[in-house]
Design an enzyme around this catalytic site. Sequence first.
Site, PDB file in Angstrom:
ATOM      1  N   ASN A   1      -9.983  -0.046   0.376  1.00  0.00           N
ATOM      2  CA  ASN A   1      -8.524   0.062   0.336  1.00  0.00           C
ATOM      3  C   ASN A   1      -8.037  -0.430  -1.029  1.00  0.00           C
ATOM      4  O   ASN A   1      -8.085  -1.624  -1.313  1.00  0.00           O
ATOM      5  CB  ASN A   1      -7.938  -0.775   1.484  1.00  0.00           C
TER       6      ASN A   1
ATOM      7  N   HIS B   1      -3.357   7.318   2.966  1.00  0.00           N
ATOM      8  CA  HIS B   1      -3.766   6.019   2.425  1.00  0.00           C
ATOM      9  C   HIS B   1      -5.132   5.666   3.003  1.00  0.00           C
ATOM     10  O   HIS B   1      -5.362   5.800   4.209  1.00  0.00           O
ATOM     11  CB  HIS B   1      -2.720   4.973   2.810  1.00  0.00           C
TER      12      HIS B   1
ATOM     13  N   CYS C   1       0.812  -1.229   0.000  1.00  0.00           N
ATOM     14  CA  CYS C   1       0.000   0.000   0.000  1.00  0.00           C
ATOM     15  C   CYS C   1       0.840   1.271   0.000  1.00  0.00           C
ATOM     16  O   CYS C   1       0.341   2.347  -0.310  1.00  0.00           O
ATOM     17  CB  CYS C   1      -0.938   0.010   1.203  1.00  0.00           C
TER      18      CYS C   1
HETATM   19  N1  ACO Z   1     -18.135  -8.847   9.273  1.00  0.00           N
HETATM   20  C1  ACO Z   1     -18.560  -9.120  10.502  1.00  0.00           C
HETATM   21  N2  ACO Z   1     -17.754  -9.468  11.525  1.00  0.00           N
HETATM   22  C2  ACO Z   1     -16.439  -9.535  11.276  1.00  0.00           C
HETATM   23  C3  ACO Z   1     -15.902  -9.266   9.992  1.00  0.00           C
HETATM   24  C4  ACO Z   1     -16.807  -8.918   8.973  1.00  0.00           C
HETATM   25  N3  ACO Z   1     -16.410  -8.623   7.716  1.00  0.00           N
HETATM   26  N4  ACO Z   1     -14.559  -9.398  10.043  1.00  0.00           N
HETATM   27  C5  ACO Z   1     -14.247  -9.739  11.306  1.00  0.00           C
HETATM   28  N5  ACO Z   1     -15.368  -9.826  12.043  1.00  0.00           N
HETATM   29  C6  ACO Z   1     -15.514 -10.164  13.459  1.00  0.00           C
HETATM   30  C7  ACO Z   1     -14.319 -10.924  14.002  1.00  0.00           C
HETATM   31  O1  ACO Z   1     -14.419 -12.304  13.708  1.00  0.00           O
HETATM   32  C8  ACO Z   1     -14.431 -10.639  15.464  1.00  0.00           C
HETATM   33  O2  ACO Z   1     -15.388 -11.472  16.033  1.00  0.00           O
HETATM   34  P1  ACO Z   1     -15.163 -12.100  17.509  1.00  0.00           P
HETATM   35  O3  ACO Z   1     -15.079 -10.920  18.420  1.00  0.00           O
HETATM   36  O4  ACO Z   1     -16.387 -12.946  17.692  1.00  0.00           O
HETATM   37  O5  ACO Z   1     -13.875 -12.875  17.424  1.00  0.00           O
HETATM   38  C9  ACO Z   1     -14.986  -9.220  15.527  1.00  0.00           C
HETATM   39  O6  ACO Z   1     -15.557  -8.964  14.227  1.00  0.00           O
HETATM   40  C10 ACO Z   1     -13.949  -8.162  15.807  1.00  0.00           C
HETATM   41  O7  ACO Z   1     -12.835  -8.387  14.960  1.00  0.00           O
HETATM   42  P2  ACO Z   1     -11.570  -7.468  15.056  1.00  0.00           P
HETATM   43  O8  ACO Z   1     -10.559  -7.991  14.079  1.00  0.00           O
HETATM   44  O9  ACO Z   1     -11.136  -7.313  16.447  1.00  0.00           O
HETATM   45  O10 ACO Z   1     -12.177  -6.074  14.554  1.00  0.00           O
HETATM   46  P3  ACO Z   1     -11.475  -4.688  14.496  1.00  0.00           P
HETATM   47  O11 ACO Z   1     -12.306  -3.682  15.179  1.00  0.00           O
HETATM   48  O12 ACO Z   1     -10.015  -4.751  14.826  1.00  0.00           O
HETATM   49  O13 ACO Z   1     -11.570  -4.340  12.924  1.00  0.00           O
HETATM   50  C11 ACO Z   1     -10.306  -4.410  10.896  1.00  0.00           C
HETATM   51  C12 ACO Z   1     -10.979  -5.224  11.991  1.00  0.00           C
HETATM   52  C13 ACO Z   1     -11.346  -3.611  10.161  1.00  0.00           C
HETATM   53  C14 ACO Z   1      -9.618  -5.392   9.956  1.00  0.00           C
HETATM   54  C15 ACO Z   1      -9.257  -3.461  11.545  1.00  0.00           C
HETATM   55  O14 ACO Z   1      -8.464  -4.147  12.463  1.00  0.00           O
HETATM   56  C16 ACO Z   1      -8.366  -2.806  10.497  1.00  0.00           C
HETATM   57  O15 ACO Z   1      -8.802  -2.051   9.666  1.00  0.00           O
HETATM   58  N6  ACO Z   1      -7.060  -3.087  10.550  1.00  0.00           N
HETATM   59  C17 ACO Z   1      -6.134  -2.544   9.574  1.00  0.00           C
HETATM   60  C18 ACO Z   1      -6.122  -3.426   8.382  1.00  0.00           C
HETATM   61  C19 ACO Z   1      -5.455  -2.803   7.213  1.00  0.00           C
HETATM   62  O16 ACO Z   1      -5.440  -1.601   7.066  1.00  0.00           O
HETATM   63  N7  ACO Z   1      -4.904  -3.637   6.351  1.00  0.00           N
HETATM   64  C20 ACO Z   1      -4.338  -3.190   5.134  1.00  0.00           C
HETATM   65  C21 ACO Z   1      -2.914  -2.862   5.311  1.00  0.00           C
HETATM   66  S1  ACO Z   1      -2.307  -1.991   3.923  1.00  0.00           S
HETATM   67  C22 ACO Z   1      -1.602  -3.062   2.771  1.00  0.00           C
HETATM   68  O17 ACO Z   1      -0.419  -3.136   2.658  1.00  0.00           O
HETATM   69  C23 ACO Z   1      -2.462  -3.915   1.885  1.00  0.00           C
END
Ligand code: ACO
Length: 327
Positions: free
Chosen positions: A284, A254, A112
């Site tokens: 993203n 980003h 990214c």
């Molecule tokens: N729909 C519904 N529930 C979901 C989903 C979904 N799509 N995805 C995960 N959950 C659930 C999980 O299973 C979890 O359930 P549990 O509590 O029963 O175990 C719950 O939601 C919470 O999951 P978390 O991972 O703790 O949620 P969080 O608030 O951290 O959000 C997210 C997750 C959106 C991925 C966040 O952590 C994030 O944006 N992180 C950064 C990711 C990113 O930017 N990646 C790209 C990097 S750039 C590159 O180089 C490509």
Amino acid sequence: MSAHIIGTGAFVPEQVVTNIDLQRLVDTNDEWIVSRTGIRERRIAEPGQSCSMLGVEAAKRALEDAKVAATDVTHVLVATFSPDAYIPSTAYILREKLGIPRGMAMDVSAACTGFLFALETARAFVALHPEAVVLVVGSEVVSSRLNWEDRGTCVLFGDGAGAVVVTGKPSHGSAEVMDVLLDGDGSLSDLLVVRGGGSATPMKLGQAVAEDFFVQMQGREIFKHAVRSMAAICQRILEKNGLTSSDIDLVVPHQANIRIIESLAGRLDLPMDKVFVNIEKYGNTSAASIPLALAEAREKALIPPGSKVMLTAFGGGLNWAAALLQY
Ligand code: ACO
């Protein structure tokens, strides 16, 4: 020798995939996606619509905006982690499609953050070759490397492309690239990976792809590092240039998660009306995210002459970067 962005352009595939559409694929819902990420819909390439195809359209728009003929381009850089192929590089495919007759072309791999790595490379080419006309493209068909059964990743990404033209001479409405800082930490590389098919995990003829062929990540950990690293590198580039965040007219970050962007704005003490956000429409788009957002911000006349713009990104590597533009 100073480097200037003299044109910007963007292109996204026509196909819109909403959060409601994704509810039919995986166990998710619109409320979860919007509240956790800010994403409402994303564009997804049609089968056969490749990274170079999206990149070519963005590049054409950037060249038109710069009033530069494709035949005048001397260097082509394509930032991507979803290239058309391993060989040739997408940059050469794109160069051929645009009818650029000469000069070097190469892909830049920094996930990214790739666009900012490529922008700094363009600045180096311009410093070495004052007549250089560098086409810098960020293009991604992230959907080709998404596991559509993994709700933790497939809802977050989208496809698209953005491009800029960089030269040694300013022109009307252009931006001087005042500075770029690049950084990273390989000890955090396991947080975001696409391993399958690489030489460390080679595939044999006839073998089916496994989960490791697709984006795999530890979202919560990445979230923390993203906020910390982008805030730190933004502070560093501001201090290095004798500026504070109050001197910045617009931040183009980003677009990975609205909560990451809001936390970053908070740490930089910047109101959200000074931060450009289009994540709700595209998700993203990895290396395409910043040039796509920059082109859109210019189209919306959000960057009048005299503006100071700060770009910042983070991505798999992990790596992170910031750039300062003076319009
Ligand atoms: N729909 C519904 N529930 C979901 C989903 C979904 N799509 N995805 C995960 N959950 C659930 C999980 O299973 C979890 O359930 P549990 O509590 O029963 O175990 C719950 O939601 C919470 O999951 P978390 O991972 O703790 O949620 P969080 O608030 O951290 O959000 C997210 C997750 C959106 C991925 C966040 O952590 C994030 O944006 N992180 C950064 C990711 C990113 O930017 N990646 C790209 C990097 S750039 C590159 O180089 C490509």
